[in-house]
Scaffold this motif. Structure first.
Motif, mmCIF file in Angstrom:
data_model
loop_
_atom_site.group_PDB
_atom_site.id
_atom_site.type_symbol
_atom_site.label_atom_id
_atom_site.label_comp_id
_atom_site.label_asym_id
_atom_site.label_seq_id
_atom_site.Cartn_x
_atom_site.Cartn_y
_atom_site.Cartn_z
ATOM 1 N N CYS A 171 0.819 -1.214 0.000
ATOM 2 C CA CYS A 171 0.000 0.000 0.000
ATOM 3 C C CYS A 171 0.846 1.255 0.000
ATOM 4 N N THR A 172 2.174 1.072 -0.030
ATOM 5 C CA THR A 172 3.130 2.171 -0.029
ATOM 6 C C THR A 172 3.232 2.862 1.328
ATOM 7 N N GLY A 173 2.517 2.310 2.297
ATOM 8 C CA GLY A 173 2.599 2.877 3.647
ATOM 9 C C GLY A 173 3.996 2.776 4.213
ATOM 10 N N CYS A 174 4.651 1.663 3.965
ATOM 11 C CA CYS A 174 6.002 1.474 4.506
ATOM 12 C C CYS A 174 6.940 2.552 3.960
ATOM 13 N N LEU A 175 6.848 2.768 2.653
ATOM 14 C CA LEU A 175 7.731 3.749 2.020
ATOM 15 C C LEU A 175 7.415 5.148 2.557
ATOM 16 N N GLU A 176 6.121 5.432 2.659
ATOM 17 C CA GLU A 176 5.707 6.743 3.185
ATOM 18 C C GLU A 176 6.326 6.978 4.557
ATOM 19 N N THR A 177 6.265 5.990 5.382
ATOM 20 C CA THR A 177 6.799 6.121 6.731
ATOM 21 C C THR A 177 8.283 6.456 6.719
ATOM 22 N N LEU A 178 9.006 5.737 5.860
ATOM 23 C CA LEU A 178 10.447 5.952 5.825
ATOM 24 C C LEU A 178 10.765 7.336 5.279
ATOM 25 N N LEU A 179 9.958 7.786 4.336
ATOM 26 C CA LEU A 179 10.207 9.108 3.756
ATOM 27 C C LEU A 179 9.868 10.225 4.721
ATOM 28 N N ARG A 180 9.014 9.916 5.677
ATOM 29 C CA ARG A 180 8.587 10.957 6.604
ATOM 30 C C ARG A 180 9.607 11.187 7.717
ATOM 31 N N GLY A 212 6.014 -4.734 10.688
ATOM 32 C CA GLY A 212 5.331 -3.565 11.219
ATOM 33 C C GLY A 212 4.446 -3.045 10.098
ATOM 34 N N CYS A 213 3.337 -2.479 10.470
ATOM 35 C CA CYS A 213 2.419 -2.028 9.444
ATOM 36 C C CYS A 213 2.018 -0.608 9.731
ATOM 37 N N PRO A 214 2.929 0.345 9.464
ATOM 38 C CA PRO A 214 4.264 0.187 8.861
ATOM 39 C C PRO A 214 5.326 -0.103 9.925
ATOM 40 N N PRO A 215 6.564 -0.386 9.455
ATOM 41 C CA PRO A 215 7.658 -0.619 10.404
ATOM 42 C C PRO A 215 8.197 0.693 10.962
ATOM 43 N N VAL A 216 8.869 0.585 12.092
ATOM 44 C CA VAL A 216 9.491 1.776 12.690
ATOM 45 C C VAL A 216 10.690 2.175 11.823
ATOM 46 N N PRO A 217 10.708 3.399 11.309
ATOM 47 C CA PRO A 217 11.778 3.793 10.365
ATOM 48 C C PRO A 217 13.171 3.644 10.957
ATOM 49 N N GLU A 218 13.309 3.961 12.252
ATOM 50 C CA GLU A 218 14.645 3.911 12.869
ATOM 51 C C GLU A 218 15.219 2.499 12.849
ATOM 52 N N VAL A 219 14.370 1.501 12.751
ATOM 53 C CA VAL A 219 14.875 0.128 12.707
ATOM 54 C C VAL A 219 15.597 -0.097 11.384
ATOM 55 N N LEU A 220 15.021 0.415 10.311
ATOM 56 C CA LEU A 220 15.662 0.250 9.007
ATOM 57 C C LEU A 220 17.002 0.981 8.987
ATOM 58 N N SER A 221 17.017 2.241 9.538
ATOM 59 C CA SER A 221 18.298 2.945 9.526
ATOM 60 C C SER A 221 19.319 2.212 10.366
ATOM 61 N N GLY A 222 18.876 1.662 11.487
ATOM 62 C CA GLY A 222 19.787 0.904 12.335
ATOM 63 C C GLY A 222 20.397 -0.263 11.578
ATOM 64 N N VAL A 223 19.568 -0.996 10.860
ATOM 65 C CA VAL A 223 20.066 -2.144 10.102
ATOM 66 C C VAL A 223 21.037 -1.685 9.027
ATOM 67 N N LEU A 224 20.681 -0.577 8.357
ATOM 68 C CA LEU A 224 21.554 -0.070 7.288
ATOM 69 C C LEU A 224 22.895 0.373 7.849
ATOM 70 N N LEU A 275 11.270 3.491 20.842
ATOM 71 C CA LEU A 275 11.694 4.472 19.830
ATOM 72 C C LEU A 275 10.592 5.481 19.515
ATOM 73 N N LYS A 276 9.361 5.015 19.650
ATOM 74 C CA LYS A 276 8.174 5.846 19.353
ATOM 75 C C LYS A 276 8.149 6.298 17.892
ATOM 76 N N TRP A 277 7.129 7.068 17.590
ATOM 77 C CA TRP A 277 6.879 7.451 16.198
ATOM 78 C C TRP A 277 6.966 8.949 16.014
ATOM 79 N N ASN A 278 7.033 9.338 14.749
ATOM 80 C CA ASN A 278 7.016 10.759 14.389
ATOM 81 C C ASN A 278 8.088 11.526 15.157
ATOM 82 N N GLY A 279 9.293 11.024 15.010
ATOM 83 C CA GLY A 279 10.405 11.710 15.644
ATOM 84 C C GLY A 279 10.344 11.615 17.154
#
Lengths: 417, 346, 219
Positions: B62-71, B193-205, B278-282
């Motif tokens: 649904c592009t929600g995951c991407l939206e989250t990461l971009l936000r 996660g629906c969507p996943p926590v963005p900081e998790v992706l950055s952590g992995v990267l 980690l919470k959301w939205n910064g």
């Protein structure tokens, strides 16, 4: 059908919802053992009441239980062998007085005494009742109406002889009478005075009464042996005799099982309500004393009283003997557990008629001995010839100096003209 | 695409010095549950790191995951990490379309063979030859197998990619499946996660860029540092749970007092994710802070696990009708048994 | 579908249906047997079958005083165990939740700490009862597979429940799954073994009470 199968069928031959609930509800808590004189006195776990019917569980499960279809389909229930049943004989007969103390303690409300009665149906059907005495008597009773094969003429002669001996007017085989007393074979054999006492009291009351030689022996040995047919035949004989002479009251002698059978089961065998009242002698005496038909002198005596299980705990007539003793002015010192929780003398349920059970019976008697001694009384009254005989024999074996008395005879001896 | 510039140089240009990078590395090692001693190593490695090619394929999603990461907010180093990876193919973001896009993909794969990271969002339909989701005439399943073959590792981003997610929910008409069900022999990281926590992706990267390999994973291939505990374990309302103080409805006194939402269906106790820490939205909040129970979106088959509002202490009812049938069958069987029993008794 | 989803979904439904159907079968199979006749005139003062039956249902919760000295251990342990179970099932917040969800009844819960303490006592009494069953000559003689199986199937929910409350030795999910599954196993076995005394005890006591009350006999 082999012997074991016959026994199994015999066990389930009288099963309704109540008995089925008894088979289904046990949680094996073991408390019944603590209520049983035989376990308490020996510590042998085999005498645990509910264990006594253990081999018959499979019969129930296979034939009557709610999952019987599945049990039969998959052959789940264990087969019981004749040897096993034979080895169980002493549990179903010798060590059970059917006193129902276990039924009183059971938290699930299981009438274990009733289950033992059903187990005896099974054993008797398969010919496994103890032959040494009880089985033999039951056979005689079934065939002749009297366990001692007493003929009608003999009985008539006996009654008249007793009348002459004790100086009381005997009424025998009168065509009509309001009250028909019956006797226990133990009375006939050992306590003829009790028949004289009945005659004396009934004469005192002044109502029409008569012994009936066509139906006189009420102590249903067949019941305790497990012979359903004999039990029924004996009972119907007495019912028929009382009906014939238009009795209003059928008077049961000082005998526990006779009362149980005639008071609670006879109508079921008869197929409808009985046309007369059935009263145990203590109930009759208590009623007579209360309404003034029976008048007694005060007896200056201290004594204790032994309840007959079938009359008190199982029969609901616990108050009657106490009313009588009070009316007589006897200073009653109750036994421990007196009344509904009373311990059996050890002879109930036909055990008194099984010779080989004598040592075990004596062990049960020891409880009674201790209890009586604890009261400090010299005299024990009772209102059951079975108890009376067991206490007499037990006392003799223990070289005991206590007197065992019949409440009926005490009343008869204390009548006020 | 491929650039000789290191991350240190890029950051330097943007005004982040060595000290900033070290601070970031300290925060990251902590977030990834690594020993603090590794922070300087991470900082040094990051400074030297070259751009990494990332190829991102979107399937049933649904592009929600991407939206989250971009936000991801504010120009943090974290945000820059996303900039730093070379996102060589991402259909939603790239300017190219049609044949150009397909050529871009082929070139990116060829140029970074065996070195690129493959990121997937969305589940893969496998029923009927995968016809339910196609790109340029190719099924998702075909693309996944082909492009995963030359990837260094596969990142399954979001619950759909990780476990099949909502497309896989009953009755799953497309035969949707997660990446791990279809790919073998490749390192896979699930970031559900629906969507996943963005900081998790950055952590992995960051971990991958600094150390060249993936962080430690749990038995569901999730980064242990972020998924090792449940929402319940980290929840600020946990003391109320332990005291037995529960909100009984969404507008009662308990709800206003911020008591535990367990009885209102919170799935926090069985949900592994980093929302509560980690919470959301910064770092603003997470659902429970907003007064709604966790719905367990990062767990497999969360959509089929009963109502979001049914307490975990409970389940689905068999229904009155079925109960009635069971009763009927029971009574009929009992009656048959009793009738058969009656014949034995005289 | 995870095991927890199974436990909360089809597992629970299946266990419920087996429990309902099996219980109905067994009880119908007993109660629909031919009633025995009771033609004898009841004792004067007989207050009726219902009164007689009900009285025994309640009086048999507590044994007659005269029996106490000989059965004190049995009464003490089994009372602790049964009352403990009642407190856990009727007082624990999650359990009230379940009852509320399915039957729309609700009432205030007891503090979690108290329920956990009671669970501990219950567990201890169960272990003691098991030892008694194994070592007491009467109980050992009477005991069957049903006794041990039923014990286990009640023990496991209590054990997993305590562990779940502490969430220590495994994850909440694992413990919750085990807890629910253990309860379902118990539900499935309930109609077929001694556990059905939760219902049968009342029927059996009532049957005895009706019978004995007619006679004016001790119940």
């Amino acid at each position: 059908m082999n012997t074991a199968e016959k026994a199994m069928r015999g066990f389930v031959s009288d099963f309704g919802p109540t008995a089925a609930l008894s088979m289904e509800s046990c949680v094996h808590c073991g408390r019944c053992a603590e209520a049983c004189q035989f376990y308490v006195q020996t510590g042998d776990p085999r005498y645990t009441p509910i264990h006594k019917i253990a081999p018959f569980r499979q019969a129930y499960e296979r034939e009557v239980g709610p999952f019987a279809l599945i049990y039969r389909l998959f052959g789940l229930a264990r087969k019981v062998t004749v040897d096993e049943l034979t080895s169980w004989q002493d549990l179903i007969y010798d060590s059970c007085n059917m006193c129902g103390r276990c039924s009183l303690i059971c938290p699930m409300g299981i009438d274990i005494a009733d289950l033992v009665e059903k187990a005896r149906h099974g054993m008797y059907t398969a010919g496994l009742a103890p032959a040494d005495y009880l089985g033999l008597l039951a056979e005689k009773e079934h065939a002749t109406g009297s366990p001692f094969r007493l003929s009608v003429t003999k009985f008539r002669e006996m009654l008249h002889a007793i009348g002459d001996q004790y100086g009381v007017a005997m009424h025998v085989d009168e065509a009509t009478a309001d009250i028909v007393p019956t006797v226990s074979s133990i009375d006939l054999k050992t306590y003829p005075g009790s028949m004289a006492a009945i005659a004396k009291i009934l004469n005192h009351v002044g109502e029409s009464w008569t012994f009936r030689t066509d139906g006189f022996d009420a102590d249903n040995v067949s019941l305790t042996a497990g012979d359903r047919d004999g039990q029924r035949a004996t009972t119907l004989g007495v019912v028929q005799a009382a009906t014939t002479c238009g009795a209003k009251t059928l008077l049961m002698p000082e005998c526990g099982h006779a009362f149980t059978e005639m008071r609670w089961e006879a109508a079921n065998a008869f197929g409808r309500k009985l046309p007369f009242r059935v009263m145990q002698i203590t109930e009759f005496l208590a009623e007579g004393l209360a309404d003034g038909r029976i008048r007694v002198k005060t007896v200056k005596q201290r004594a204790t009283y032994h309840d007959a299980c079938q009359v008190s705990r199982r029969g609901g007539a616990t108050a009657a003997p106490r009313t009588i003793l009070e009316a007589l002015g006897v200073d009653l010192h109750e036994l421990e557990d007196a009344g509904d929780a009373n311990w059996c003398c050890g002879g109930g349920g036909g055990v008194a008629l099984i010779n080989r059970a004598a040592p075990l019976r004596q062990k049960a008697f020891e409880i009674k001995q201790r209890q009586v001694e604890a009261t400090g009384m010299d005299t024990v009254y009772t209102s059951c010839s079975g108890c009376r005989q067991t206490l007499d024999h037990g006392g003799k074996a223990a070289q005991w100096n206590k007197t065992v008395g019949s409440l009926l005879e005490l009343v008869a001896d204390s009548l006020r003209p | 695409m491929e650039s000789a510039e290191t991350l240190g140089e890029v950051l330097g240009r943007r005004g982040f010095g060595r000290r900033s990078l070290l601070k970031f590395a300290i925060a990251m090692t902590s977030s990834l549950a690594l020993p603090p001693a590794l922070a300087p190593v991470m900082a040094a490695n990051l400074a030297k790191a070259k751009r990494r090619s990332v190829i991102w394929l979107s399937f049933q999603e649904c592009t929600g995951c991407l939206e989250t990461l971009l936000r991801s907010s504010s120009p943090s180093i974290e945000a820059l990490i996303f900039d730093f990876v070379s996102l060589d193919y991402q259909e939603s973001l790239m300017a190219a379309a049609g044949a150009d896009a397909e050529r871009t993909l082929r070139e990116a794969v060829a140029a970074n063979k065996g070195e690129y990271l493959l990121a997937i969002d969305g589940s893969i339909p496998v029923k009927d030859g995968g016809v339910y989701s196609m790109t340029g005439g190719r099924s998702n399943l075909g693309m996944l197998s082909e492009i995963a073959a030359d990837a260094k590792a596969v990142l399954a981003i979001g619950t759909c990619a990780a476990y099949g997610g909502i497309p896989k929910a009953y009755p799953n008409p497309t035969g949707a499946a997660g990446v791990e069900d279809l790919i073998s022999g490749k390192p896979i990281v699930n970031i559900p996660g629906c969507p996943p926590v963005p900081e998790v992706l950055s952590g992995v990267l960051v971990h991958f860029i600094s150390f060249g390999h993936l962080p430690e994973l749990d038995d569901r291939k999730r980064p242990l540092a972020y998924f090792g505990t449940t929402i319940h374990d980290q929840c600020y309302r946990r003391p109320f749970y332990d005291q037995g103080k529960f909100a009984k409805s969404f507008d009662d006194e308990g709800a206003r007092q911020g008591w535990c939402l367990f009885e209102l269906g919170c799935k926090g106790p069985v949900t592994h994710n980093a929302c509560a820490s980690l919470k959301w939205n910064g770092g603003t909040s997470f659902p429970i802070e907003s007064g709604h129970g966790c719905i367990g979106c990062s767990e497999p088959d969360f959509w089929d696990a009963g109502s979001f509002y049914t307490s975990l202490a409970g389940g689905s009812s068999a229904g009155w009708r079925n109960t009635g049938i069971a009763l009927g069958v029971g009574v009929a069987g009992g009656l048959a048994a009793a009738l058969s029993g009656r014949r034995k008794s005289t | 579908m995870t095991l927890l989803d199974f436990a909360r979904g089809p597992g629970l439904q299946g266990a419920w249906l087996v429990m309902v159907g099996g219980t109905a079968w067994r009880i119908a199979g007993i109660l629909l047997l031919r009633q025995r006749l009771h033609l004898a005139a009841p004792r004067i003062g007989f207050a009726g079958r219902v009164r007689g039956g009900l009285a025994t249902v309640f009086t048999r919760f507590v044994p007659r005083r005269t029996f106490w000295p000989r059965i004190a251990v049995s009464v003490g342990l089994s009372s602790t165990f049964h009352l403990g179970l009642a407190v856990i099932v009727l007082g624990g917040a999650p359990h009230i939740q379940v009852i509320h969800q399915f039957f729309w009844l609700t009432w205030p819960s007891l503090p979690k700490g108290l329920v956990v303490i009671v669970s501990g006592l219950t567990l201890a009494s169960m272990i003691a009862l098991l030892f008694r069953r194994i070592y007491h000559p009467v109980l050992r003689l009477l005991s069957t597979t049903d006794d041990y199986l039923s014990w286990l199937l009640v023990f496991l929910p209590v054990l997993t429940g305590i562990l779940l409350s502490g969430e220590t030795i495994a994850s909440y999910r694992t413990l919750l799954t085990l807890h629910i599954l253990s309860v379902e196993l118990m539900m499935v076995w309930l109609p077929f073994g001694k556990l059905l005394h939760v219902k049968l005890a009342f029927y059996s006591r009532a049957a005895m009470g009706m019978n004995f009350a007619r006679k004016g006999a001790a119940t």
